[in-house]
Design an enzyme around this catalytic site. Sequence first.
Site, PDB file in Angstrom:
ATOM      1  N   LYS A  56       0.856  -1.192   0.000  1.00  0.00           N
ATOM      2  CA  LYS A  56       0.000   0.000   0.000  1.00  0.00           C
ATOM      3  C   LYS A  56       0.884   1.231   0.000  1.00  0.00           C
ATOM      4  O   LYS A  56       2.020   1.187   0.485  1.00  0.00           O
ATOM      5  CB  LYS A  56      -0.885   0.022   1.244  1.00  0.00           C
ATOM      6  CG  LYS A  56      -2.101   0.914   1.117  1.00  0.00           C
ATOM      7  CD  LYS A  56      -3.240   0.163   0.470  1.00  0.00           C
ATOM      8  CE  LYS A  56      -4.524   0.958   0.443  1.00  0.00           C
ATOM      9  NZ  LYS A  56      -5.676   0.045   0.208  1.00  0.00           N
TER      10      LYS A  56
HETATM   11  N1  GLU Z   1      -7.407   0.197  -2.955  1.00  0.00           N
HETATM   12  C1  GLU Z   1      -8.192  -0.981  -3.217  1.00  0.00           C
HETATM   13  C2  GLU Z   1      -8.196  -1.884  -2.001  1.00  0.00           C
HETATM   14  O1  GLU Z   1      -8.030  -1.435  -0.902  1.00  0.00           O
HETATM   15  C3  GLU Z   1      -7.760  -1.685  -4.500  1.00  0.00           C
HETATM   16  C4  GLU Z   1      -6.356  -2.174  -4.511  1.00  0.00           C
HETATM   17  C5  GLU Z   1      -5.918  -2.697  -5.882  1.00  0.00           C
HETATM   18  O2  GLU Z   1      -6.720  -2.781  -6.789  1.00  0.00           O
HETATM   19  O3  GLU Z   1      -4.723  -3.014  -5.989  1.00  0.00           O
HETATM   20  O4  GLU Z   1      -8.454  -3.059  -2.084  1.00  0.00           O
END
Ligand code: GLU
Length: 427
Positions: A117
Amino acid sequence: MTTHHSSLSYLDPSRPEPWASFIEQIDRVAPHLGPLSHWLETLKRPKRILIVDVPIVRDDGSIAHYEGYRVQHNLSRGPGKGGVRFHPAVTLNEVMALSGWMTVKNAALGLPYGGAKGGVRIDPRGFSRAELERITRRYTSEIGIVIGPDRDIPAPDVGTNEQTMAWMMDTYSVNVGHTASGVVTGKPIALGGSLGRQEATGRGVYLAAREAGLRMDVPIAGARVVIQGFGNVGGIAARIFRENGARVIALQDAEATIANPAGIDVPAALAHVASHGSLSDFPGAEPVSEDDFWQLECEYFVPAALEGQVTPARAYGLRTKIVVEGANGPTTPAADDILRDRYILVIPDVLANAGGVTVSYFEWVQDFSSFFWSEDEINARLESIMVKAFDAIWRTAQERRVSIRTAAFVIACQRVLAAREQRGLYP
Ligand code: GLU
């Protein structure tokens, strides 16, 4: 018309830090892992943390510095995968937790990824488009040493969108000297994005609710639904709930909390937000107080905003049958226990909001093969992966007599730690 300020006051010091919540969730899995628990410490330490300075020239000519992060929590099962958040409350602690939840989510769904993240501590509403572009490009360049189509693949999250991904893809591509569309997902269709990606998280939230409802005998048709958050997750979920016959009786965004017991006209609310920027002054509902919002009688409550929203006090007050977590980490571990004791079923984030990263996976696969699927094909595959994961997690919860969250963590941790064990430690 008066509007009441929402609970998105993210600086409440009484809430546990997100990473502490994640660690507590991991600890709850330990008794269910048998010999694999030997490796559990792996999940309590992010593999790699990058903190970057993001300096830009502001439109007035001054220089400003922002702090950015990319955390790769675990890479045992594949490259890192997870979004990038632009929000004033972004901290390293938060990004660490969000990266851990990605590890669990990706493994629980069986996607061939680790967890990662990123984030930059800014309020995107305080910048011009040109400034946002400069922040995004500089941040991408700074984390360029750890991302890549086979290393770590960012995507949108709170405060970022397909335009952000377009700038990230372009910046990374310019830096490596060729177009690398697989470096991010959630891109515009014209740049190798996938049909269905934008609404995938909201669609997945609906599918998770539907599967829970089938097993709990709480049909979606006619159900009352309350949703906190009306962005890419809450807004789309609201629309799909309504299309399937549910009554969305209350909504909250960062500016307003509104209710209409007869059911909110969701397309009209979405149109209002598109033209006015928030739910404030939406004519099709009445403002309600924060306290009332958390105590409205409903069948489904969907926290789809930020983490730490379902606190113990709110968990005592909720009058719902099922909580479906559209946000990441919306329920604190203490609140989780209260909901369990009150027989309120919680469909956890790592399952309920996994539709987004599942279609991100489809996007990445399509980019690699340069062969693009139809929207029907994408939605059918999304549904089949979500339903299969839901079923396996539900059965594990029954067999082990644990919450759906712990069951999802058990399945995910088994996969991650088995990979860790089979790879072995180097040297
Ligand atoms: N931000 C989204 C999540 O928390 C999508 C992450 C992604 O598609 O890599 O799952």
